[in-house]
Design an enzyme around this catalytic site. Structure first.
Site, PDB file in Angstrom:
ATOM      1  N   HIS A 134       0.837  -1.209   0.000  1.00  0.00           N
ATOM      2  CA  HIS A 134       0.000   0.000   0.000  1.00  0.00           C
ATOM      3  C   HIS A 134       0.868   1.255   0.000  1.00  0.00           C
ATOM      4  O   HIS A 134       1.910   1.301   0.670  1.00  0.00           O
ATOM      5  CB  HIS A 134      -0.864   0.060   1.269  1.00  0.00           C
ATOM      6  N   ASN A 165       7.596  -4.207   3.704  1.00  0.00           N
ATOM      7  CA  ASN A 165       6.166  -3.944   3.821  1.00  0.00           C
ATOM      8  C   ASN A 165       5.678  -4.162   5.253  1.00  0.00           C
ATOM      9  O   ASN A 165       4.948  -3.333   5.816  1.00  0.00           O
ATOM     10  CB  ASN A 165       5.404  -4.857   2.851  1.00  0.00           C
TER      11      ASN A 165
END
Length: 281
Positions: A134, A165
């Site tokens: 994201h 991440n």
């Protein structure tokens, strides 16, 4: 007399409409006109979900040679690059109220049909060895179901190392939520860094480019304005204590971008020249 009043009122309204058009055209010429203003980008009244003043501040000025399609979503603005199949950048205004909410995390990512094919698909990521990282995180969108759904669009992600991440990147996302609660609100711009002289790795049949690194810049206008940025390599060995914090001016030089260009010059010149992390404690 009544006829005269009606004529004067009509003239005033027309002048106001013309002024608004000129203002909007001037903004579009500088920042580019947002595209993808479909049902996913507007509220129930048909208005852009993000206030125009916020969109203007979040816009990033880039070289004309960089491909971009601007997508205004409920919680963020995205500059999408059809050549890399990744965002150039994603920007949003994170308030204290938006750091929590009733919405559960979305279970599935989805292809963004508002951008032309070829584009990133779920199959491109399967078995690639890269996670869907994201840019505007799910944790910043628990306040609204539509915002949460849009954060799982593949135009809001890039191929990202799994340890980055789940580790350093997630840690800075949590820091941003803490700062939003501490100061009331912050502005965030983040995106991939593609080395200009390097042949990029790609994944899937649609050749989604894998960034060599990621950048993030954060601005706070509450109290004494302050800002900073950092760049993290897209690898598994990055640790928070090893990350060198940059001024926004330094990140702009590396990225070839101009962040927060709509700020008054006397504020922009000061906050972008230094990165005092003591001011964020």
């Amino acid at each position: 007399m009544k006829k005269t009043i009606i004529i004067i009122t009509t003239v005033v309204v027309l002048l106001f409409v013309v002024a608004m058009c000129i203002s909007g055209r001037a903004r579009d010429e500088r920042y580019g006109k947002p595209q993808g203003m479909d049902a996913a980008a507007v509220d129930g009244a048909g208005n852009a979900a993000l206030p125009d003043s916020v969109v203007r501040l979040l816009m990033v000025v880039m070289p004309d040679s960089v491909a971009q399609q601007l997508l205004v979503r409920k919680a963020y603005v995205c500059s999408y690059n059809k050549e890399t199949r990744c965002p150039n950048w994603v920007a949003w205004h994170l308030t204290a109220e938006h750091t929590e909410g009733p919405c559960r995390r979305e279970r599935y990512f989805h292809e963004d049909e508002s951008v032309a094919a070829p584009r990133a698909t779920l199959d491109d990521y399967r078995g690639s060895g890269w996670t869907r990282g994201h840019l505007c995180p799910a944790g910043d969108n628990k306040w609204d179901r539509q915002a949460m759904y849009e954060s799982f669009s593949l135009t809001n992600v890039c191929p990202q190392d799994a340890k980055l991440n789940n580790g350093l990147w997630n840690s800075y996302e949590m820091d941003c939520r803490r700062w939003a609660r501490m100061f009331g609100d912050i502005y965030i711009v983040t995106g991939p860094l593609f080395m200009r002289s390097k042949q990029h790795e790609t994944i899937g049949n649609n050749s989604v480019a894998v960034p060599e690194a990621f950048f993030k810049v954060v601005l706070c206008l509450s109290g004494k304005p302050k800002a900073f940025g950092f760049i993290a390599r897209n690898g598994s060995d990055e640790r928070k204590q090893d990350i060198y914090v940059h001024s926004i001016d330094e990140v702009e030089r590396i990225m070839g971008m101009d962040f927060f260009a709509a700020l008054p010059d006397d504020i922009e010149n000061v906050v972008e020249a230094e990165a005092d992390m003591e001011a964020w404690r």
